[in-house]
Design an enzyme around this catalytic site. Sequence first.
Site, mmCIF file in Angstrom:
data_model
loop_
_atom_site.group_PDB
_atom_site.id
_atom_site.type_symbol
_atom_site.label_atom_id
_atom_site.label_comp_id
_atom_site.label_asym_id
_atom_site.label_seq_id
_atom_site.Cartn_x
_atom_site.Cartn_y
_atom_site.Cartn_z
ATOM 1 C CE LYS A 155 -28.407 20.065 13.520
ATOM 2 N NZ LYS A 155 -28.891 18.932 14.300
HETATM 3 N N1 PMP Z 1 -27.755 16.677 20.014
HETATM 4 C C1 PMP Z 1 -28.109 16.264 18.781
HETATM 5 C C2 PMP Z 1 -27.693 14.918 18.324
HETATM 6 C C3 PMP Z 1 -28.868 17.117 17.951
HETATM 7 O O1 PMP Z 1 -29.229 16.719 16.727
HETATM 8 C C4 PMP Z 1 -29.259 18.394 18.430
HETATM 9 C C5 PMP Z 1 -30.088 19.294 17.562
HETATM 10 N N2 PMP Z 1 -29.272 20.060 16.711
HETATM 11 C C6 PMP Z 1 -28.842 18.767 19.713
HETATM 12 C C7 PMP Z 1 -28.098 17.885 20.475
HETATM 13 C C8 PMP Z 1 -29.199 20.115 20.258
HETATM 14 O O2 PMP Z 1 -28.485 21.107 19.554
HETATM 15 P P1 PMP Z 1 -29.037 22.583 19.410
HETATM 16 O O3 PMP Z 1 -29.370 23.043 20.778
HETATM 17 O O4 PMP Z 1 -27.878 23.315 18.829
HETATM 18 O O5 PMP Z 1 -30.208 22.524 18.525
#
Ligand code: PMP
Length: 296
Positions: A155
């Site tokens: 991320k």
């Molecule tokens: N894809 C992207 C590109 C994101 O930024 C997020 C948010 N973090 C997600 C998927 C979903 O991830 P999570 O469920 O861990 O928040």
Amino acid sequence: MAYYHDNTIIFLNGAFVKAAEATTDYYSQSLHYGYAVFEGIRSYQTASGETKIFKATEHYDRLKNSAVALNMPYNWDTNELIEATYALLEKNNLQNAYIRPVVYAPANMSFNLNNESYLMIAAWEMGLFLGEKLIRVMTSSFQRPNPKGFRIEAKASGHYVNSILASQEAKAKGFDEALLTDMNDFVAEGPGANVFFEKNGKLVTPPTGNILPGITRATVIEICAEMNIPVEERLFTTDELKQADAAFFCGTAAEVIGWQSFDDVVFPTNWNDTLGRKIQLAYRERVTEAALVSEK
Ligand code: PMP
């Protein structure tokens, strides 16, 4: 939106300081090159009245993995950060909150490795999403970053230039959100959420590899296992998605959010009759630690 006021506290490199008085370095490699990693976490007031950070360990472990993937020094301990986050919520008098840790680089205008990183954690109020609103989604003209060009499982802040472009394009065209394909034109994910579609009583979602492996995506898969809902992780095209009975995005901020249409093709199943709606309710009960509807 005002994210902080005069008395808001942030956690900065081990200390609790006022957001309004904290400073950062304008020569940071993070500001100039997007070389930083972050997390998006939520806390909820649970049924017992206590504040609970949902999947705190998973989020802080992913923060560490993201930093390591980008060769950023990372010496924080997940449990200590969770403890610090609970203290941060208390100091800011927050229960239903969005928590944003970011690991960033010192002053460095070269591309060389750093020997330290900095960590900031902020939090602000964010209420439970009630899920009434359905969204109109369009295929983005932007693809997700190629995993051969980026560590897509991390991320990383820089990846979000792609998300911002896609989301702004969708809104400029009158849609609520974008859906991005991968470099092979298979469906990947939204700018900040993973995608599932429903067809004939089954859910389908893209496999990991070209997407951010979402913690909510993993939670949805867990809920499905408990509710005996079959889930397939496989590649599919936007054409197949247009033939679906229903679809939804899921992510920490979005929770579970149903789609009304995709590229203006309206989904035939009423949202209240979809598997997505069942999962949305089960998710809400899970984050608030209420009795599980799935057990009734
Ligand atoms: N894809 C992207 C590109 C994101 O930024 C997020 C948010 N973090 C997600 C998927 C979903 O991830 P999570 O469920 O861990 O928040």
